[in-house]
Scaffold this active site. Sequence first.
Site, PDB file in Angstrom:
ATOM      1  N   GLU A   8       6.758   9.410 -53.780  1.00  0.00           N
ATOM      2  CA  GLU A   8       5.307   9.639 -53.787  1.00  0.00           C
ATOM      3  C   GLU A   8       4.906  10.957 -53.127  1.00  0.00           C
ATOM      4  OE1 GLU A   8       3.045   6.306 -52.390  1.00  0.00           O
ATOM      5  OE2 GLU A   8       3.757   5.004 -53.989  1.00  0.00           O
ATOM      6  N   GLU A  68       8.244   0.481 -57.462  1.00  0.00           N
ATOM      7  CA  GLU A  68       7.442  -0.353 -56.551  1.00  0.00           C
ATOM      8  C   GLU A  68       6.315  -1.003 -57.334  1.00  0.00           C
ATOM      9  OE1 GLU A  68       5.806   1.395 -52.960  1.00  0.00           O
ATOM     10  OE2 GLU A  68       7.608   2.612 -52.658  1.00  0.00           O
TER      11      GLU A  68
HETATM   12  C1  NOJ Z   1       3.844   3.029 -51.560  1.00  0.00           C
HETATM   13  C2  NOJ Z   1       4.831   3.482 -50.543  1.00  0.00           C
HETATM   14  O1  NOJ Z   1       5.937   4.070 -51.143  1.00  0.00           O
HETATM   15  C3  NOJ Z   1       5.263   2.401 -49.582  1.00  0.00           C
HETATM   16  O2  NOJ Z   1       5.886   3.017 -48.517  1.00  0.00           O
HETATM   17  C4  NOJ Z   1       4.053   1.570 -49.185  1.00  0.00           C
HETATM   18  O3  NOJ Z   1       4.330   0.680 -48.169  1.00  0.00           O
HETATM   19  C5  NOJ Z   1       3.536   0.861 -50.406  1.00  0.00           C
HETATM   20  N1  NOJ Z   1       3.123   1.850 -51.390  1.00  0.00           N
HETATM   21  C6  NOJ Z   1       2.356  -0.070 -50.168  1.00  0.00           C
HETATM   22  O4  NOJ Z   1       1.251   0.653 -49.758  1.00  0.00           O
END
Ligand code: NOJ
Length: 450
Positions: free
Chosen positions: A169, A356
Amino acid sequence: MRTPAPLRFPPNFVWGTATAAAQIEGAARTDGKSESVWDRFARRPGAVFNGDTLDIACDHYHRFDQDFALMARLGIKHYRLSLAWPRLIPCGDATINQRGIDFYHRLFDSLEKHGITPWVTLFHWDLPQALEAQGGWRSRVVPEAFARYADVAVKAFGSRVKNWITLNEIRCFTVHGYAGLGKAPGAAEAPGVVNQTIHHALVCHGHAVRAVREHGGRGARVGLTDNCETVIPFTETAPDIAAARAHFVETNQSILGAIYGGGYAPAYLRRCGADRPRVTRGDFALISLPTDFLGLNIYTGLTVRRGKNGKPERVLASPSYPKTDSPWLELAPRALYWGPRLAAEVYGVKNIYITENGCGYNDDQVVKGECQDLHRVEYLRSYLKELHRAMQDRTPVRGYFLWSFLDNFEWADGYTRRFGIVHNDFKTQQRTPKMSAHWYARVVADNALL
Ligand code: NOJ
């Protein structure tokens, strides 16, 4: 009443869970690990909810073997984790910390013992503070240091890790970290500087791809994980789909557009004006090196339709539209249909992994040994149905990683926001699989939504 037909996934579909080092390991000063920007940021008053720190987190550093035993009992065979740069090269750039290397070897031994395949992210936000002190992502110091870090990590673990993710990200650790949006290092820079941080992250992505090609050995694969803006057409009709696609192209020009386009799009540079990133000779040869897959982190989406003036127009949900406890996370199951589909169509990507997807709530509690997170089960079911629909429509999705295996340090929301399918009691470090963990175990075992 007829039972609906099971939604079957293809053989070899990769089902996994995901975490990141900073969010679960703890042991923030153990065995030579240095301070990361998040360790520093969390100590700034008011930066993290409740003043929570990453010092202990889930104490996974000392408990990984039990955690992987639990993962194996749930039948989960793929696991996305990240390496902590400050553990491996504490000052960021020079001396390698052998104890850090040894730790990850022990961790990979345990994964092997439990029959779990690692998917390893090289960078999930924990920049060594020593590099921030030299300018951090604003400066070329970071890509130079990262190139060496990527070489060290891939050389050390390349014989046992075959699936590599370059960065997690980019938008979050650059824009959110340097434009005052609540993430470490908590800087507030002018737009030109922020655009430069993104550019430096792209160069790092290129170096990671290069490192995997040079040192990854046979069968090594590599890709970026991006949280692109996911755009959902309000109605699934040609005009709204075209509007969604146009908006998707525009909002993702700075990262995915640059990587797959081999340069910044003229429209993006026009929008940046005087704040356009400075590109050094050779940068795009690295940035646009071919990858093997694209990882997408998808939680929610932006609904768009064709406006009366023919341009994309945002459709806003009413206040009663369902949300999770994370204010940014509105329920949008169709994001898991349109996100991968638009990415595949626009960039011609042949292999997509959802790296994710999940949801965060504040009130997951263990009562009499059980955590009944029915809300999470319904969230996941509705999203996975849409993922299945995307694959029926030939979107090339090859796997899905649920965020997260464990409740963990949810950045500025601290330990309050629980994303895990396994509950963690942060006082006792007692792990309790939630109802969603048992439900997900069934999905994985059946390779289907029944
Ligand atoms: C994206 C991130 O990569 C992760 O670290 C985070 O905890 C989750 N989203 C949830 O917000």
